[in-house]
Write an enzyme that holds these catalytic residues in place. Structure first.
Site, mmCIF file in Angstrom:
data_model
loop_
_atom_site.group_PDB
_atom_site.id
_atom_site.type_symbol
_atom_site.label_atom_id
_atom_site.label_comp_id
_atom_site.label_asym_id
_atom_site.label_seq_id
_atom_site.Cartn_x
_atom_site.Cartn_y
_atom_site.Cartn_z
ATOM 1 N N CYS A 1 0.820 -1.219 0.000
ATOM 2 C CA CYS A 1 0.000 0.000 0.000
ATOM 3 C C CYS A 1 0.858 1.277 0.000
ATOM 4 O O CYS A 1 1.557 1.538 -0.967
ATOM 5 C CB CYS A 1 -0.981 -0.024 1.156
ATOM 6 S SG CYS A 1 -2.377 1.123 0.884
ATOM 7 N N HIS B 1 -4.400 -4.865 -0.230
ATOM 8 C CA HIS B 1 -4.085 -5.426 1.085
ATOM 9 C C HIS B 1 -4.448 -6.906 1.144
ATOM 10 O O HIS B 1 -5.356 -7.300 1.889
ATOM 11 C CB HIS B 1 -4.830 -4.668 2.180
ATOM 12 C CG HIS B 1 -4.258 -3.324 2.486
ATOM 13 N ND1 HIS B 1 -3.102 -3.158 3.214
ATOM 14 C CD2 HIS B 1 -4.691 -2.080 2.162
ATOM 15 C CE1 HIS B 1 -2.847 -1.869 3.340
ATOM 16 N NE2 HIS B 1 -3.788 -1.191 2.705
ATOM 17 N N GLU C 1 -2.880 -8.940 2.678
ATOM 18 C CA GLU C 1 -2.523 -9.397 4.026
ATOM 19 C C GLU C 1 -3.641 -9.158 5.045
ATOM 20 O O GLU C 1 -3.572 -9.680 6.172
ATOM 21 C CB GLU C 1 -1.234 -8.697 4.500
ATOM 22 C CG GLU C 1 -1.404 -7.296 5.046
ATOM 23 C CD GLU C 1 -1.526 -6.216 3.985
ATOM 24 O OE1 GLU C 1 -1.596 -5.021 4.363
ATOM 25 O OE2 GLU C 1 -1.551 -6.555 2.781
#
Length: 344
Positions: A142, A235, A237
């Site tokens: 990001c 994202h 994750e």
């Protein structure tokens, strides 16, 4: 992990063209193995939550990894205890003589600021300069990806009137890329950002390739041609509830530029449990990256500076495609039909 095959097996050429790691018997017996050395530069306010998300993904790989944590010295964390930082984190000064297989640079909630106004921008640049000679491959997330693309390659950032927020379809650009090998042709990726990167700047740079792209969210995954740097603008994750927690936080702050999260709650009903629709691609991305690093990094990490200076990172690059849709119709058959998104 690589497969070991008999020497001269005809399938070797096909496996090579699909960029699958295959070792012939003579090469396999010469391999030297050791744990991967990784360092995580954690710029997120809630450091323990981010640590957990990243370590959860790294742990899904069968590879052993030794992990260190880095923080900036020019920014005082306010959401994590000082004891935790003192016990587990060090500044760049403690790592300057170390060499690593991989560096992970997280995002940070500062994408609304010009890069030069971020209080740790100069330190961020110094860390990236250090990584260019001491790290084999870096994964940026990001804002970390935006900052690195700007500093390294001059890719500009554009502020958005409304936050790109939710779970968006990303179209695979090269089915045989090492980093996205095994991805579905359309993958879902969470996004949560107030800025975007300039696609024209990326297209104009021959060192960069777009690995996934979405019509609503733009590029989701970008990489250098030698994969020494991988930029995840979304994202993958994130955990299942992260977007919900961010939405509640933003609403409590009275923000007007944050839309209801797209394609996240079934039927757009926040009383229902969100669907964890990106987990498999998140695991695959990190396994692929760690596996690529493991297969191509030198056993002796002190060789990294010379390999990077000579641009001899990684494996044979004869098999390489330009960043373009692998489908002849460029996925237009799916436009507007809701394919790859949660039905409302």
């Amino acid at each position: 992990m690589p497969i070991k095959i008999p020497k001269g097996l005809p399938a070797r050429a096909i496996l090579d063209s699909e960029r699958i790691f295959a070792l012939e018997s003579d090469d396999a017996v010469k391999q030297r193995v050791r744990p991967l050395r990784l360092v995580i530069l954690n710029l997120m306010p809630k450091k323990i939550e981010t640590e957990t998300q990243l370590l959860r993904l790294i742990s899904k790989s069968p590879l052993q990894a030794d992990i260190d944590f880095m923080k900036t010295s020019t920014h005082e964390a306010t959401h994590t205890s000082r004891d935790h930082l003192l016990k587990f984190y060090e500044n760049l000064d403690a790592f300057e003589d170390n060499y690593y297989d991989g560096l992970v640079v997280t995002g940070a909630p500062v994408e609304h600021l010009p890069f030069e106004e971020v209080d740790y921008w100069d330190e961020f640049k110094r860390i990236l300069d250090w990584a260019s000679t001491h790290v084999f491959s870096t994964m940026y997330l990001c804002w970390g990806a935006m900052g690195a693309l700007y500093y390294r390659y001059g890719v500009r950032k554009h502020l958005l009137d409304r936050k790109t927020f939710g779970v968006f379809p990303q179209r695979l650009q090269d089915e045989y890329c090492f980093i996205t090998n095994g991805f579905d042709e359309i993958a879902l990726q969470p996004h949560s950002r107030l800025a975007d990167v300039d696609m024209d700047d990326i297209r104009a740079n021959p060192d960069l390739q777009v690995l996934t792209w979405g019509p609503e969210s733009g590029p989701g995954l970008v990489a250098t041609r030698d994969f020494s740097e991988v930029f995840a603008l979304g994202h993958w994750e994130y955990g299942k509830w992260t977007l919900a927690e961010e939405y509640e936080r933003d609403m409590a702050r009275g923000l007007k530029n944050v839309p209801f999260p797209t394609n996240y709650f079934p039927h757009d009903d926040p009383s229902q449990e969100p669907l964890f629709a990106w987990r498999s691609h998140a695991n695959l991305l990190w396994r692929n990256w760690l596996n690529w690093v493991y297969q191509t990094t030198p056993y002796d990490l002190t060789e990294v500076p010379q390999l990077r200076a000579e641009k001899r990172l990684g494996t044979d690059r004869r098999y390489r495609r330009s960043p373009a849709g692998p489908r002849g119709d460029d996925f237009h058959t799916f436009d507007g039909c809701g394919y790859g998104v949660i039905e409302r």
